[in-house]
Design an enzyme around this catalytic site. Structure first.
Site, short mmCIF file in Angstrom:
data_model
loop_
_atom_site.label_atom_id
_atom_site.label_comp_id
_atom_site.label_asym_id
_atom_site.label_seq_id
_atom_site.Cartn_x
_atom_site.Cartn_y
_atom_site.Cartn_z
N HIS A 1 0.63 -1.41 0.13
CA HIS A 1 -0.11 0.14 -0.08
C HIS A 1 0.84 1.23 -0.03
O HIS A 1 0.76 2.19 1.01
CB HIS A 1 -0.84 -0.07 1.24
N GLU B 1 -1.67 0.65 -5.74
CA GLU B 1 -1.53 -0.56 -5.38
C GLU B 1 -1.68 -1.62 -6.60
O GLU B 1 -2.92 -1.73 -6.91
CB GLU B 1 -2.71 -0.93 -4.28
#
Length: 346
Positions: A177, A311
């Site tokens: 992330h 991501e």
């Protein structure tokens, strides 16, 4: 190339280590054993060291924040509708932690774990390992996870994520992330950066951001990043036209590790990151609701649009949408995924 290990802090009475890898160009990668966090991915440009990711100086900044800054996320990134899906073993139910859905692997996912670690001296890399158990995170079967971080002399960060399923079938769809900001340190938002996506489709989403199953063309839409697009200008449109006032969306990509899935460029300095992935989705989040004056990041107090999370993963909730791809792991099966961040300067 040098790899250094040091104690970085303590969490839940366990020592947390930091590994620093530096290449011949002085490009630097710092990895924490808590959540596999990328604390630093920095370059030296015009005599100044620039951290290309949002970060904190101390461990508390990461552990007390709810925004998953630069963490390994899994077993499953993204949302699972109702935290359930149908398998050959019957209906699977996993814990829910957001609006009745499972998000980012739940409260006991990989992003909240301490990894064991070792240096791979042959490849000058760091390997993080963890065993996710059904008793701890509620996902079916036990899963052995290895995450390898490698920094090359070509200024690539190569992330290899491998999962081996035990006992009974489960799922494996992890990501990192990572929040990027490539601008000079005095620039505290993403308005001076441009984005290019190798994607002509995005997913339809419900209000709770769970995929509906619909795949929507992006042509001539605010979601169209098929040409380099200034984020500051595009965010103006998102603020007017969307409830989120920014990006929190899922884009379909080819999943070809040899072709950039996304390219982020700082328009002023011409620093560039190409993101490569062997899976079929890129999730973008422009930190729309990041707003905490007490949270002090490397670019100042936390505020909206301070960075953009990119991501690389499989399409979320794929277990409930057969055309989204396969994230299931059979007993004793191993799957390996790759993400590459390539730095360059135009």
């Amino acid at each position: 190339m040098t790899v250094i290990k040091e104690i970085f802090g303590q969490y839940n009475d366990e020592l947390i280590y930091r590994y620093t890898i530096e290449n011949q160009h002085q490009t630097r990668l710092k990895i924490l054993t808590f959540a596999g966090i990328i604390q630093e991915f920095s370059v030296v440009d015009a005599g100044q060291r620039i951290n290309l990711v949002l970060s904190f100086e101390d461990l508390a900044g990461f552990t007390e924040s709810g925004y998953n800054f630069n963490r390994i996320i899994g077993r499953h990134d993204g949302r699972i509708d109702g935290g359930r899906w149908q398998s050959l073993d019957g209906q699977i139910q996993v814990p829910t932690n957001e609006n009745g859905n499972n998000l980012h692997g739940g409260l006991h996912g990989l992003g909240n774990q301490i990894f064991s670690s070792r240096i791979d001296n042959l490849n000058e890399a760091v390997i993080l390992s963890y065993t996710a158990t059904e008793a701890n995170d509620g996902f079916p079967g036990n899963l052995n996870v290895d995450i390898t971080y490698q920094l090359t002399n070509d200024d690539q960060v190569v992330i290899t994520m491998s999962g081996t399923q035990k006992e009974r079938a489960g799922i494996f769809n992890p990501t990192v992330h990572t929040y990027f900001n490539l601008s000079n340190p005095t620039v505290t938002d993403i308005s001076e950066m441009s984005l290019l996506l190798a994607s002509d489709r995005h997913l339809g989403l419900r209000e709770d951001k769970v995929p509906t199953g619909e795949i929507i063309p992006v042509a001539n839409d605010i979601y169209d990043f098929t040409q380099p697009t200034n984020l500051g200008e595009r965010l103006t449109s998102f603020k007017l036209m969307t409830k989120e006032a920014g990006l929190d969306d899922i884009f379909v990509v080819r999943g070809d590790i040899n072709i950039p899935a996304a390219t982020l460029v700082d328009d002023t300095t011409q620093r560039q990151i190409d993101i490569y992935s062997d899976r079929n989705a890129i999730v973008l989040y422009t930190a729309n609701d990041l707003n905490d004056e007490h949270m002090l990041l490397n670019r100042g107090a936390a505020h909206p649009y301070e960075g953009i999370a990119i991501e690389a993963q499989n399409l979320p909730d794929a277990m409930n949408h057969p055309d989204f791809g396969n994230v299931v792991l059979q007993p004793n099966e191993t799957k390996t995924h790759h993400i590459i961040y390539q730095y360059s300067h135009r």
